[in-house]
Design a protein around this motif. Structure first.
Motif, PDB file in Angstrom:
ATOM      1  N   GLY A 127      28.343  46.623 168.479  1.00  0.00           N
ATOM      2  CA  GLY A 127      29.138  47.804 168.129  1.00  0.00           C
ATOM      3  C   GLY A 127      28.368  48.769 167.258  1.00  0.00           C
ATOM      4  N   THR A 164      34.430  55.876 158.563  1.00  0.00           N
ATOM      5  CA  THR A 164      33.806  55.885 159.887  1.00  0.00           C
ATOM      6  C   THR A 164      34.728  56.680 160.808  1.00  0.00           C
ATOM      7  OG1 THR A 164      34.957  53.896 160.631  1.00  0.00           O
ATOM      8  CG2 THR A 164      32.881  53.561 159.470  1.00  0.00           C
ATOM      9  N   SER A 166      27.042  51.789 168.129  1.00  0.00           N
ATOM     10  CA  SER A 166      26.910  53.174 168.594  1.00  0.00           C
ATOM     11  C   SER A 166      27.490  54.173 167.596  1.00  0.00           C
ATOM     12  CB  SER A 166      27.596  53.338 169.954  1.00  0.00           C
ATOM     13  OG  SER A 166      28.992  53.178 169.821  1.00  0.00           O
ATOM     14  N   ARG A 190      40.681  48.671 167.006  1.00  0.00           N
ATOM     15  CA  ARG A 190      42.041  48.686 166.441  1.00  0.00           C
ATOM     16  C   ARG A 190      42.795  49.840 167.068  1.00  0.00           C
ATOM     17  NH1 ARG A 190      38.429  51.156 163.623  1.00  0.00           N
ATOM     18  NH2 ARG A 190      37.484  50.002 161.932  1.00  0.00           N
ATOM     19  N   GLY A 208      35.005  41.147 158.417  1.00  0.00           N
ATOM     20  CA  GLY A 208      36.408  40.802 158.244  1.00  0.00           C
ATOM     21  C   GLY A 208      37.179  42.022 157.771  1.00  0.00           C
ATOM     22  N   GLY A 220      37.308  47.286 152.619  1.00  0.00           N
ATOM     23  CA  GLY A 220      38.610  47.958 152.620  1.00  0.00           C
ATOM     24  C   GLY A 220      38.484  49.101 153.616  1.00  0.00           C
ATOM     25  N   LYS A 261      41.279  39.553 162.097  1.00  0.00           N
ATOM     26  CA  LYS A 261      40.275  39.553 161.024  1.00  0.00           C
ATOM     27  C   LYS A 261      40.472  38.356 160.081  1.00  0.00           C
ATOM     28  CE  LYS A 261      37.819  43.220 161.995  1.00  0.00           C
ATOM     29  NZ  LYS A 261      36.422  43.043 162.480  1.00  0.00           N
ATOM     30  N   TYR A 318      45.282  43.491 164.498  1.00  0.00           N
ATOM     31  CA  TYR A 318      43.922  43.602 163.948  1.00  0.00           C
ATOM     32  C   TYR A 318      43.783  42.736 162.684  1.00  0.00           C
ATOM     33  CZ  TYR A 318      40.080  46.252 161.644  1.00  0.00           C
ATOM     34  OH  TYR A 318      38.929  46.648 161.006  1.00  0.00           O
ATOM     35  N   SER A 366      26.744  48.434 172.596  1.00  0.00           N
ATOM     36  CA  SER A 366      28.131  48.914 172.652  1.00  0.00           C
ATOM     37  C   SER A 366      28.518  48.927 174.127  1.00  0.00           C
ATOM     38  CB  SER A 366      28.296  50.291 172.002  1.00  0.00           C
ATOM     39  OG  SER A 366      28.070  51.334 172.926  1.00  0.00           O
ATOM     40  N   ARG A 367      29.741  49.372 174.401  1.00  0.00           N
ATOM     41  CA  ARG A 367      30.192  49.330 175.798  1.00  0.00           C
ATOM     42  C   ARG A 367      29.543  50.397 176.647  1.00  0.00           C
ATOM     43  NH1 ARG A 367      36.232  50.041 174.154  1.00  0.00           N
ATOM     44  NH2 ARG A 367      35.055  51.392 172.757  1.00  0.00           N
ATOM     45  N   ASP A 400      29.724  44.700 176.520  1.00  0.00           N
ATOM     46  CA  ASP A 400      31.101  44.613 176.040  1.00  0.00           C
ATOM     47  C   ASP A 400      31.290  43.182 175.538  1.00  0.00           C
ATOM     48  OD1 ASP A 400      33.888  44.252 175.848  1.00  0.00           O
ATOM     49  OD2 ASP A 400      34.262  45.753 177.395  1.00  0.00           O
ATOM     50  N   VAL A 401      31.629  43.032 174.277  1.00  0.00           N
ATOM     51  CA  VAL A 401      31.698  41.676 173.705  1.00  0.00           C
ATOM     52  C   VAL A 401      32.867  40.855 174.257  1.00  0.00           C
ATOM     53  CG1 VAL A 401      30.476  42.344 171.584  1.00  0.00           C
ATOM     54  CG2 VAL A 401      32.997  42.361 171.626  1.00  0.00           C
ATOM     55  N   ASN A 413      29.667  43.050 164.439  1.00  0.00           N
ATOM     56  CA  ASN A 413      30.312  44.248 163.901  1.00  0.00           C
ATOM     57  C   ASN A 413      31.299  44.903 164.878  1.00  0.00           C
ATOM     58  OD1 ASN A 413      30.250  46.803 162.025  1.00  0.00           O
ATOM     59  ND2 ASN A 413      29.749  47.545 164.076  1.00  0.00           N
ATOM     60  N   VAL A 428      36.588  52.232 155.126  1.00  0.00           N
ATOM     61  CA  VAL A 428      35.232  52.771 155.166  1.00  0.00           C
ATOM     62  C   VAL A 428      35.282  54.054 155.992  1.00  0.00           C
ATOM     63  CG1 VAL A 428      32.827  52.284 155.708  1.00  0.00           C
ATOM     64  CG2 VAL A 428      34.391  50.389 155.192  1.00  0.00           C
ATOM     65  N   ASN A 485      25.630  55.697 174.637  1.00  0.00           N
ATOM     66  CA  ASN A 485      25.974  55.771 173.212  1.00  0.00           C
ATOM     67  C   ASN A 485      24.936  55.045 172.355  1.00  0.00           C
ATOM     68  OD1 ASN A 485      28.253  57.070 174.054  1.00  0.00           O
ATOM     69  ND2 ASN A 485      29.681  55.416 173.567  1.00  0.00           N
ATOM     70  N   ILE A 534      29.898  51.804 160.974  1.00  0.00           N
ATOM     71  CA  ILE A 534      29.182  50.826 160.141  1.00  0.00           C
ATOM     72  C   ILE A 534      28.014  50.211 160.913  1.00  0.00           C
ATOM     73  CG2 ILE A 534      29.414  48.594 158.972  1.00  0.00           C
ATOM     74  CD1 ILE A 534      32.400  49.352 158.470  1.00  0.00           C
TER      75      ILE A 534
HETATM   76  N1  LIG Z   1      36.003  51.331 158.938  1.00  0.00           N
HETATM   77  C1  LIG Z   1      36.761  50.537 158.181  1.00  0.00           C
HETATM   78  O1  LIG Z   1      37.514  51.001 157.329  1.00  0.00           O
HETATM   79  C2  LIG Z   1      36.700  49.051 158.338  1.00  0.00           C
HETATM   80  C3  LIG Z   1      37.399  48.245 157.430  1.00  0.00           C
HETATM   81  C4  LIG Z   1      37.355  46.864 157.553  1.00  0.00           C
HETATM   82  C5  LIG Z   1      36.611  46.291 158.573  1.00  0.00           C
HETATM   83  N2  LIG Z   1      35.939  47.109 159.461  1.00  0.00           N
HETATM   84  C6  LIG Z   1      35.215  46.477 160.548  1.00  0.00           C
HETATM   85  O2  LIG Z   1      33.876  46.917 160.567  1.00  0.00           O
HETATM   86  C7  LIG Z   1      33.417  46.981 161.912  1.00  0.00           C
HETATM   87  C8  LIG Z   1      32.930  48.384 162.219  1.00  0.00           C
HETATM   88  O3  LIG Z   1      33.983  49.281 161.983  1.00  0.00           O
HETATM   89  P1  LIG Z   1      33.833  50.849 162.248  1.00  0.00           P
HETATM   90  O4  LIG Z   1      34.927  51.526 161.516  1.00  0.00           O
HETATM   91  O5  LIG Z   1      32.424  51.258 162.033  1.00  0.00           O
HETATM   92  O6  LIG Z   1      34.190  50.898 163.801  1.00  0.00           O
HETATM   93  P2  LIG Z   1      34.108  52.085 164.820  1.00  0.00           P
HETATM   94  O7  LIG Z   1      33.630  53.336 164.188  1.00  0.00           O
HETATM   95  O8  LIG Z   1      35.391  52.065 165.547  1.00  0.00           O
HETATM   96  O9  LIG Z   1      32.964  51.548 165.778  1.00  0.00           O
HETATM   97  C9  LIG Z   1      33.206  50.425 166.530  1.00  0.00           C
HETATM   98  C10 LIG Z   1      31.948  50.115 167.310  1.00  0.00           C
HETATM   99  O10 LIG Z   1      32.236  49.021 168.140  1.00  0.00           O
HETATM  100  C11 LIG Z   1      31.921  49.377 169.487  1.00  0.00           C
HETATM  101  N3  LIG Z   1      32.824  48.631 170.325  1.00  0.00           N
HETATM  102  C12 LIG Z   1      34.176  48.745 170.434  1.00  0.00           C
HETATM  103  N4  LIG Z   1      34.644  47.850 171.306  1.00  0.00           N
HETATM  104  C13 LIG Z   1      33.573  47.147 171.745  1.00  0.00           C
HETATM  105  C14 LIG Z   1      33.419  46.092 172.671  1.00  0.00           C
HETATM  106  N5  LIG Z   1      34.458  45.566 173.319  1.00  0.00           N
HETATM  107  N6  LIG Z   1      32.166  45.617 172.897  1.00  0.00           N
HETATM  108  C15 LIG Z   1      31.097  46.142 172.252  1.00  0.00           C
HETATM  109  N7  LIG Z   1      31.191  47.147 171.387  1.00  0.00           N
HETATM  110  C16 LIG Z   1      32.417  47.644 171.143  1.00  0.00           C
HETATM  111  C17 LIG Z   1      32.034  50.876 169.554  1.00  0.00           C
HETATM  112  O11 LIG Z   1      31.162  51.422 170.523  1.00  0.00           O
HETATM  113  P3  LIG Z   1      31.570  51.954 171.985  1.00  0.00           P
HETATM  114  O12 LIG Z   1      32.840  52.714 171.857  1.00  0.00           O
HETATM  115  O13 LIG Z   1      30.377  52.791 172.355  1.00  0.00           O
HETATM  116  O14 LIG Z   1      31.703  50.718 172.817  1.00  0.00           O
HETATM  117  C18 LIG Z   1      31.499  51.259 168.176  1.00  0.00           C
HETATM  118  O15 LIG Z   1      30.090  51.268 168.190  1.00  0.00           O
HETATM  119  C19 LIG Z   1      34.591  46.552 162.786  1.00  0.00           C
HETATM  120  O16 LIG Z   1      34.517  45.181 163.045  1.00  0.00           O
HETATM  121  C20 LIG Z   1      35.778  46.852 161.902  1.00  0.00           C
HETATM  122  O17 LIG Z   1      36.887  46.083 162.253  1.00  0.00           O
HETATM  123  C21 LIG Z   1      35.963  48.461 159.366  1.00  0.00           C
END
Ligand SMILES: NC(=O)c1ccc[n+]([C@@H]2O[C@H](COP(=O)([O-])OP(=O)(O)OC[C@H]3O[C@@H](n4cnc5c(N)ncnc54)[C@H](OP(=O)(O)O)[C@@H]3O)[C@@H](O)[C@H]2O)c1
Length: 258
Positions: free
Chosen positions: A16, A195, A18, A97, A144, A191, A164, A160, A40-41, A66-67, A93, A193, A45, A21
């Motif tokens: 993940g 993104t 692309s 959600r 998590g 908490g 987690k 979600y 990523s998928r 795709d995971v 990663n 982030v 990207n 985080i």
């Molecule tokens: N941001 C927060 O506040 C926060 C808080 C707690 C935990 N987290 C965790 O931190 C991690 C990163 O969060 P983020 O906010 O950076 O996420 P994000 O911006 O939504 O990015 C998610 C990434 O995962 C990829 N992805 C989604 N589904 C996938 C799949 N089935 N197979 C492979 N890749 C996939 C997406 O790429 P494509 O769309 O190109 O596939 C993207 O690169 C996640 O596990 C999230 O749950 C985030």
């Protein structure tokens, strides 16, 4: 960064990667001198991220994966080993959600969220396991969710949050099972982030955050990436089975009287 706090010369898979985080973790690791295998998928990207990393002098391999697809995960791991010979770190990663009130979550939505966040972590970790062990030891870093977010609740994200919580539990159990193989398994529990996904959820933009007056309820992705780098570096060699909360919230319920 080289030395005990760096990851120079290692090979890390970041799922993940692309955006958000994952992209920042991959970029930081590559800047340190790690080979990063990013997925990523959508191939285009991750190609864009790999191109930026290589333009800055780093080493990156972009793989569409795709995971939720076991075969694609096996191919991702095989591509990493073929390109770089071994795997030192796996950062689980990839996450998804789809905010929906609990009453309205369909069975398909519930399964998808659990499949990406929990089962994706299971698939990638199992596929990379033998290589992490073969290399004389490695690290798995899961993503998590902060328990403070849990205490406050994560409105419209019950699926979600449940996935987690399971990832955090898996971290502890797997750390125990793999410790004798020299593989350290740890978890980062952020908490909020800043993104793209969370900006959409909260209706804020990272660009709007005033980092001088720092809004400590929202972290920058770099603040998560720094903890990931620590957990993948020799500096954390005795940190095993931990979930490190990174949410800017003090761990005490009330300020003690001094
Ligand atoms: N941001 C927060 O506040 C926060 C808080 C707690 C935990 N987290 C965790 O931190 C991690 C990163 O969060 P983020 O906010 O950076 O996420 P994000 O911006 O939504 O990015 C998610 C990434 O995962 C990829 N992805 C989604 N589904 C996938 C799949 N089935 N197979 C492979 N890749 C996939 C997406 O790429 P494509 O769309 O190109 O596939 C993207 O690169 C996640 O596990 C999230 O749950 C985030």
């Amino acid at each position: 960064m080289s030395g005990r706090f760096g990851v120079e010369g290692t090979t890390a898979i970041v799922t993940g990667a692309s955006s958000g985080i994952g992209e920042v973790i991959a970029t930081r690791f590559a800047a340190d001198g790690a080979n990063v295998v990013i997925c990523s998928r959508e191939q285009r990207n991750v190609d864009a991220v790999a191109e930026r990393i290589e333009d800055s002098g780093g080493s990156a391999l972009a793989v569409e994966c795709d995971v939720t697809d076991r075969e694609a995960v096996d191919d991702l791991v095989a591509a990493a080993v073929e390109a770089f010979g071994s795997i030192d770190a796996l950062i689980n990663n990839a996450g998804a959600r789809f905010p929906t009130a609990f009453d309205e979550i369909s069975e398909a939505e519930w399964k998808t969220v659990v499949d990406v966040n929990l089962h994706g972590t299971y698939r990638c970790t199992q596929a990379a396991g033998e290589h992490l062990k073969d290399g004389g030891g490695g690290t798995v870093i899961n993503l998590g969710l902060s328990s403070a977010a849990g205490r406050r609740g994560t409105p419209s994200l019950s699926h979600y949050g449940a996935a987690k919580a399971a990832v955090i539990d898996l971290t502890t159990t797997l750390a125990y099972e793999w410790a004798s193989d020299g593989v350290r398994v740890n978890c980062i529990a952020p908490g909020f982030v800043a993104t793209p996904a969370i900006e959409a959820y909260l209706g804020v933009s990272a660009a709007d955050l005033d980092r001088d007056a720092v809004d400590r309820s929202i972290a920058l992705p770099e603040e998560i990436a720094d903890v990931a780098r620590f957990l993948a570096s020799p500096a954390s060699s005795h940190v095993v089975g931990e979930t490190i909360t990174v949410d800017g919230v003090p761990r005490i319920e009330e300020t003690p009287e001094l």
